[in-house]
Motif scaffolding. Structure first.
Motif, PDB file in Angstrom:
ATOM      1  N   ASP A 135      -7.746  11.879 -67.825  1.00 48.99           N
ATOM      2  CA  ASP A 135      -6.756  12.963 -66.989  1.00 48.99           C
ATOM      3  C   ASP A 135      -7.288  14.359 -67.560  1.00 48.99           C
ATOM      4  O   ASP A 135      -7.360  14.597 -68.754  1.00 48.99           O
ATOM      5  CB  ASP A 135      -5.506  12.860 -67.671  1.00 48.99           C
ATOM      6  N   SER A 161      -7.844  12.971 -62.060  1.00 53.30           N
ATOM      7  CA  SER A 161      -7.801  11.648 -62.802  1.00 53.30           C
ATOM      8  C   SER A 161      -8.898  10.981 -62.229  1.00 53.30           C
ATOM      9  O   SER A 161      -9.033  10.754 -61.067  1.00 53.30           O
ATOM     10  CB  SER A 161      -6.627  11.224 -62.645  1.00 53.30           C
ATOM     11  N   LEU A 207      -7.735   7.776 -71.615  1.00 53.78           N
ATOM     12  CA  LEU A 207      -6.652   6.745 -71.657  1.00 53.78           C
ATOM     13  C   LEU A 207      -7.452   5.381 -71.663  1.00 53.78           C
ATOM     14  O   LEU A 207      -8.122   5.228 -70.742  1.00 53.78           O
ATOM     15  CB  LEU A 207      -5.675   6.825 -70.456  1.00 53.78           C
ATOM     16  N   ARG A 258      -7.008   0.549 -69.344  1.00 56.42           N
ATOM     17  CA  ARG A 258      -6.510   0.377 -68.176  1.00 56.42           C
ATOM     18  C   ARG A 258      -7.219  -0.612 -67.267  1.00 56.42           C
ATOM     19  O   ARG A 258      -8.163  -1.137 -67.512  1.00 56.42           O
ATOM     20  CB  ARG A 258      -6.519   1.739 -67.511  1.00 56.42           C
ATOM     21  N   ASN A 271       4.686   1.042 -63.379  1.00 50.53           N
ATOM     22  CA  ASN A 271       4.482   2.571 -62.990  1.00 50.53           C
ATOM     23  C   ASN A 271       3.200   2.756 -62.701  1.00 50.53           C
ATOM     24  O   ASN A 271       2.475   2.455 -63.834  1.00 50.53           O
ATOM     25  CB  ASN A 271       4.921   3.617 -63.923  1.00 50.53           C
ATOM     26  N   GLN A 284      -0.235   4.507 -62.616  1.00 46.61           N
ATOM     27  CA  GLN A 284      -0.596   5.564 -63.269  1.00 46.61           C
ATOM     28  C   GLN A 284      -1.665   6.479 -62.148  1.00 46.61           C
ATOM     29  O   GLN A 284      -1.836   7.718 -62.474  1.00 46.61           O
ATOM     30  CB  GLN A 284      -1.292   5.217 -64.574  1.00 46.61           C
ATOM     31  N   VAL A 293      -3.057   0.615 -63.576  1.00 46.63           N
ATOM     32  CA  VAL A 293      -2.083   0.179 -64.341  1.00 46.63           C
ATOM     33  C   VAL A 293      -2.501  -0.256 -65.820  1.00 46.63           C
ATOM     34  O   VAL A 293      -3.852  -0.243 -65.898  1.00 46.63           O
ATOM     35  CB  VAL A 293      -1.511  -1.020 -63.716  1.00 46.63           C
ATOM     36  N   ASN A 294      -1.535  -0.608 -66.779  1.00 46.65           N
ATOM     37  CA  ASN A 294      -2.086  -0.876 -67.995  1.00 46.65           C
ATOM     38  C   ASN A 294      -2.713  -2.223 -68.189  1.00 46.65           C
ATOM     39  O   ASN A 294      -2.271  -2.982 -67.335  1.00 46.65           O
ATOM     40  CB  ASN A 294      -0.805  -0.892 -69.125  1.00 46.65           C
TER      41      ASN A 294
END
Ligand code: ADP
Ligand code: PHD
Length: 462
Positions: free
Chosen positions: A314, A352, A388, A391, A420, A422, A437-438
């Motif tokens: 991000d 992102s 991050l 993912r 949710n 991302q 997503v995760n």
């Protein structure tokens, strides 16, 4: 026709493949083979063990496995041991060399794994000749497969097409015999060393030959009934997809469906040659036909693909640069560092994006970590950066003309699962919507999405 490792995993399987080829007597196919079964994995693991001196080479389980598998296959097919003896001896010497150097370079790795394809094709070709079908074995690196020198992940260069056509056509005219070509391998144009085309690269060998020779059809024979609606290892109820376009198949492969090599659709698309994905364990199943276009009027979603362990960044501008300057600067940092970007979403002041794991994977873990630190360091000169990891990209491959329908249903499913998203990106390809997503929730999401799109009554979204 390409037969993957699972299709030539044993003498029995090789006999079945021979019968399959003979069941098309009116055709004069070119055959591309992968290494037998799990040979490539065993060889890589043997190389790693040799370099770290975990055990002496002659006592290594992996070497014993490869030797036993190939000698047993030769014997069961009634062939001479001498067919592969030289290769197996050279393989052991190579592993000893790696153990002495205590170093397993990408170049050595490519040379080491090439023994798998070199042996499977020699065995199969000899078997065809034994049963009276004239065949000729070829090592791809000797017949014009010219690649970049990016060991473990080389790209095929344009010069390959005329070179391969000249060699295979020339031999055929002089003395017709079914060509049996090693998949996955090439020759680096500068180093002249053996290169490989990335895992699963035999698909690309097959489509390259298809384009080089202007063949009518390319068939890739696997252990599944074609391209499926999702990875059967994630959900066993995945169904075969009967038709795909080159664009859909390319997105699907690029975004992680192991069934096709990420670059394999390029030659087929350029040559406009249909690709059929078939199951060598179930030849009567219709498989998947991949062509330039198909009737999309009823198509909504074709397949769901998961790419795990992706790194996401991000990046929020500190407004030191104007908007144009900001985007340009961010991408030039990735260009300078040779890292490719997969999925991107932008707002006025932020970007992102996800980094292509296949490019990072080809480097050492330590190198990856310092490369990521370096990316962040460079970006922090102009932006606030959040790195991050862990993912997943879930790619919804289908008719993006109906994206509102797809998104409405997808988000309903994800909300019901408490997930949710991302990041979301709908590219210009018109066939792919990507959701980030995760990792920990990704497989569950794929299963729920599969059940909503492929197993429930679709009428509520039409
Ligand atoms: N969407 C998908 N459709 C079909 N197979 C898939 C898909 N995603 C992952 N796979 C996996 O890909 C495997 C086939 O590819 P691969 O192992 O390269 O075959 P081969 O070695 O026979 O060429 C299947 O056994 C399956 O587990
Ligand atoms: N043997 C190589 C190349 C290949 O294409 O194999 P398969 O067709 O079995 O995926 C690999 O394992 O990567």
């Amino acid at each position: 026709m390409k037969f993957g490792g699972s299709s030539v995993a044993s003498a029995e399987r090789m006999k079945e493949v021979a019968d399959l080829i003979l069941s098309f007597p009116e055709e004069s196919p070119v055959i591309v083979l992968s290494a037998m079964g799990k040979t490539t994995n065993k060889l890589i693991s043997a190389g790693e063990k040799a370099a770290s001196c975990v055990s002496t080479v002659s006592e290594m389980d992996e070497l014993a496995f490869v030797k036993e598998l190939h000698y047993r296959t030769v014997e069961e097919l009634g062939l001479e041991k001498t067919l592969i003896e030289d290769h197996l001896e050279k393989l052991e010497r190579l592993l000893n060399g790696i153990a002495v150097l205590k170093e397993f370079t990408p170049r050595a790795r490519d040379y080491l794994v090439s023994f798998g394809e070199c042996m499977s094709t020699r065995i199969f070709s000899a078997y065809l000749n034994k049963i009276g079908v004239k065949a000729r074995q070829y090592d791809a690196f000797d017949i014009g497969f010219i690649t970049t020198d990016d060991f473990t992940n080389a790209d095929i260069l344009e010069a390959t097409y005329p070179a391969v056509a000249k060699r295979l056509n020339g031999d055929w005219v002089r003395d017709p015999a079914i060509p049996i070509v090693t998949g996955f391998l090439g020759k680096g144009w500068r180093t002249c060393a053996v290169t490989t085309l990335g895992r699963g690269g035999s698909d690309l060998t097959a489509t390259t030959i298809g384009k080089a020779l202007g063949l009518r059809e390319i068939q890739v024979w696997k252990d599944v009934d074609g391209v499926l609606t999702c990875d059967p290892n994630i959900y066993s109820g995945a169904e075969p997809v009967p038709y795909l376009t080159f664009d859909e198949a390319a997105e699907l492969a690029y975004f992680g469906a192991q069934v096709l090599h990420p670059q394999s659709m390029r030659p087929a698309r350029e040559g406009d040659i249909p690709v059929r994905v078939k199951n060598s364990y179930n030849p009567n199943a219709p498989g998947t036909l991949i062509t330039k276009s198909r009737d999309m009027s009823k198509a909504v979603l074709t397949s769901i693909v998961l790419k795990r362990n992706v790194t996401m960044l991000d990046i929020v501008s500190t407004r030191m640069l104007g908007q144009f300057g900001f985007l340009a600067k961010v991408f030039s940092i990735f260009e300078d560092l040779g890292i490719s970007v997969d999925v991107v979403a932008t707002s006025e002041v932020s970007i992102s994006l996800t980094l292509d794991p296949s490019k990072l994977w080809s480097r050492e873990l330590i190198q990856q970590a310092s490369e990521l630190d370096h990316v962040v360091e460079e970006l922090e000169k102009i932006a606030k950066v959040n790195l991050l990891q862990h993912r997943s990209i879930i790619s919804l491959i289908g008719n993006v003309q109906r994206s509102s329908l797809v998104l409405e249903k997808a988000f309903r499913v994800l909300r019901m699962n408490g997930v949710n998203v991302q990041m979301i990106s709908q590219g210009a390809s018109k066939v792919n919507i990507s959701l980030i997503v995760n990792d920990s929730e990704a497989e569950r999401c794929v299963r729920s999405l599969h059940s909503a799109f492929f197993e429930s009554d679709m009428s509520d979204i039409d």
